[in-house]
Design an enzyme around this catalytic site. Structure first.
Site, mmCIF file in Angstrom:
data_model
loop_
_atom_site.group_PDB
_atom_site.id
_atom_site.type_symbol
_atom_site.label_atom_id
_atom_site.label_comp_id
_atom_site.label_asym_id
_atom_site.label_seq_id
_atom_site.Cartn_x
_atom_site.Cartn_y
_atom_site.Cartn_z
ATOM 1 N N HIS A 259 21.100 8.296 41.151
ATOM 2 C CA HIS A 259 20.956 9.754 41.201
ATOM 3 C C HIS A 259 20.901 10.266 42.636
ATOM 4 O O HIS A 259 21.748 11.050 43.034
ATOM 5 C CB HIS A 259 19.762 10.265 40.389
ATOM 6 C CG HIS A 259 19.802 9.869 38.955
ATOM 7 N ND1 HIS A 259 20.861 10.187 38.133
ATOM 8 C CD2 HIS A 259 18.933 9.152 38.184
ATOM 9 C CE1 HIS A 259 20.647 9.699 36.923
ATOM 10 N NE2 HIS A 259 19.487 9.054 36.923
ATOM 11 N N ASP A 310 24.856 6.692 32.519
ATOM 12 C CA ASP A 310 23.418 6.912 32.351
ATOM 13 C C ASP A 310 23.022 7.059 30.886
ATOM 14 O O ASP A 310 22.975 6.084 30.150
ATOM 15 C CB ASP A 310 22.983 8.120 33.177
ATOM 16 C CG ASP A 310 21.468 8.222 33.327
ATOM 17 O OD1 ASP A 310 20.748 7.399 32.746
ATOM 18 O OD2 ASP A 310 20.996 9.126 34.028
#
Length: 432
Positions: A259, A310
């Site tokens: 991220h 993800d």
């Protein structure tokens, strides 16, 4: 020896025409552009397989089920924890084989599974403490995808907080206990093992240095995904999450910061100086409303980029690559943030999950090939090197992983009707 003839192929120097690729076992032995048509013909554009550098397979069961009350982060989190409490090794295996089949159909040839669902409810280990990880490895084998099990250390419910009831399934008690369990995991031709720190919220500072894997294995961490993480870390330790990892010696070239959304200039400099990788997961980051990370700035600072699906709200490597560019355009109000070659490098960054031989079509590279059609309504009329900005997972026609044909004419050769597998398993998980 197997011969493929590609109408177009994306080689290290760019897209070439009439490319012959010779494969011996799991390895590409030769690549020749402008070659006579021979062997298995792959019409369209052939690319190196994509790397899904960050996946939580069980989150796939949340797709389309987290938008109650307009879909806040907290409604998502409650559903995720409810799901985590329902899984056992067999149901996780059945779900994951469908998820991994979906990934291969989308053009992924390797997956980095960020695995923290370790134990039985309440935290009691299974007879085999790695039974949940073994279920994922078995599922990946059925689906024909390379897997790096990024076994994840998860010890706390937040900075200074105890684990809650569901989170006890994630914990080995201490980082040393985690390392002892991970040491029993084995590798094989399509299986590698790495490690992960869930986050600086979930591993106390005094145990971060004990999260160790051998020097040739990747180490991943959720980093500065939300502003609250930064605020809590600064309040507890007087350091940003990146600074804390640096202080504990975890910033190395084998570290991937997942991220990397809310970074300071100093954080970016540290990650670049140490040669780290940043893994962006654009479709999940927008689904959760987490923000847009400084991708171009990180790349300019020497940070390598990779991409992941993800939460698997979307499984489409083309969409992740496209979103890397488009998100940065929105944030900077400038077009042309990445070249096509840079986008492909991020999409095929297998080295970030421990497969440095994969991600390129050249002699000595892994025999992982993905062919897309150039005649769909999405790709009709495009220049082949514009595929990452035009194609989707629906355009994938053929997939070869480690020299084996896994997808032919858009059909998975090992798992019949993966959509039926997913429907059955997901509905079963939510039935009670």
């Amino acid at each position: 020896m197997t011969t493929y003839w590609c109408e177009h192929a994306w080689l290290p120097g760019g897209v070439a025409e009439a490319v012959r690729i010779e494969v011996d076992g799991t390895e590409i032995t030769s690549v020749t552009a402008g070659a006579e048509r021979a062997g298995t013909v792959l019409d369209g554009l052939t690319l190196p397989g994509f790397a899904n550098a960050h996946s939580h397979a069980f989150h796939r069961a949340l797709r389309g089920r987290t938008h109650h009350e307009r879909g806040t982060f907290w409604t998502w989190r409650e559903r995720m924890y409810s799901l985590a409490a329902r899984l056992d090794p067999e149901s996780y295996y059945r779900l994951a084989r469908g998820v991994y089949a979906e990934m291969v159909l989308a053009g992924y040839t390797s997956v980095g599974e960020f695995h923290y669902l370790h134990h039985a409810p309440g935290g009691t280990p299974y007879a085999d403490p790695n039974e949940m990880g073994a279920a994922l490895i078995r599922a990946a084998g059925d689906a024909g995808i390379r897997i790096t099990l990024l076994d994840t250390c998860y010890l706390a419910g937040g900075v200074g907080k105890d684990l809650d009831e569901v989170q006890r399934r994630f914990s080995d008690g201490t980082a040393r206990g985690w390392a002892d369990r991970v040491a029993a995991l084995g590798e094989s031709e399509l299986v590698r093992v790495g490690g992960a720190v869930h986050s600086v919220r979930a591993v106390p500072a005094d145990q971060l240095a004990d999260v160790e894997v051998s020097d040739d294995r990747p180490l991943h961490v959720h980093l500065s995904e939300q502003r609250a993480e930064n605020e809590q870390c600064l309040a507890a330790y007087g350091l940003s999450p990146t600074e804390l990892l640096s202080d504990k010696g975890l910033l190395t070239p084998r570290l991937t910061a997942v991220h990397a959304t809310h970074l300071t200039g100093h954080d970016i400099s540290l990650l670049g100086y140490e040669g780290c990788t940043a893994c962006f997961c654009p479709t999940t980051e927008r689904d959760l409303g987490d923000g847009i990370g400084p991708a171009r700035t990180l790349a300019d600072s020497g940070v390598k980029l990779s991409l992941g699906s993800d939460s698997n709200a979307v499984v489409d490597g083309f969409e992740e690559a496209r979103a890397l560019e488009m998100n940065d355009r929105l944030a900077s109000e400038t077009r042309g943030r990445f070249t096509s070659a840079e986008l492909l490098a991020a999409a095929a960054a297998h080295a970030s999950i421990g497969w440095p031989e994969a991600g390129r079509i050249e002699a000595g590279g892994a025999a992982d090939l993905v062919t897309i059609g150039l005649g769909s309504v999405r790709t009709a009329g495009i220049e082949p090197d514009g595929a990452l900005l035009a194609a989707s997972a629906s355009d994938v026609r053929h997939v070869v992983v480690a020299g084996r044909e896994i997808v032919r004419d858009g059909v998975h050769q090992g798992i019949e009707r993966p959509e039926t597998v997913l429907t059955k398993e997901i509905e079963g998980l939510w039935r009670y």
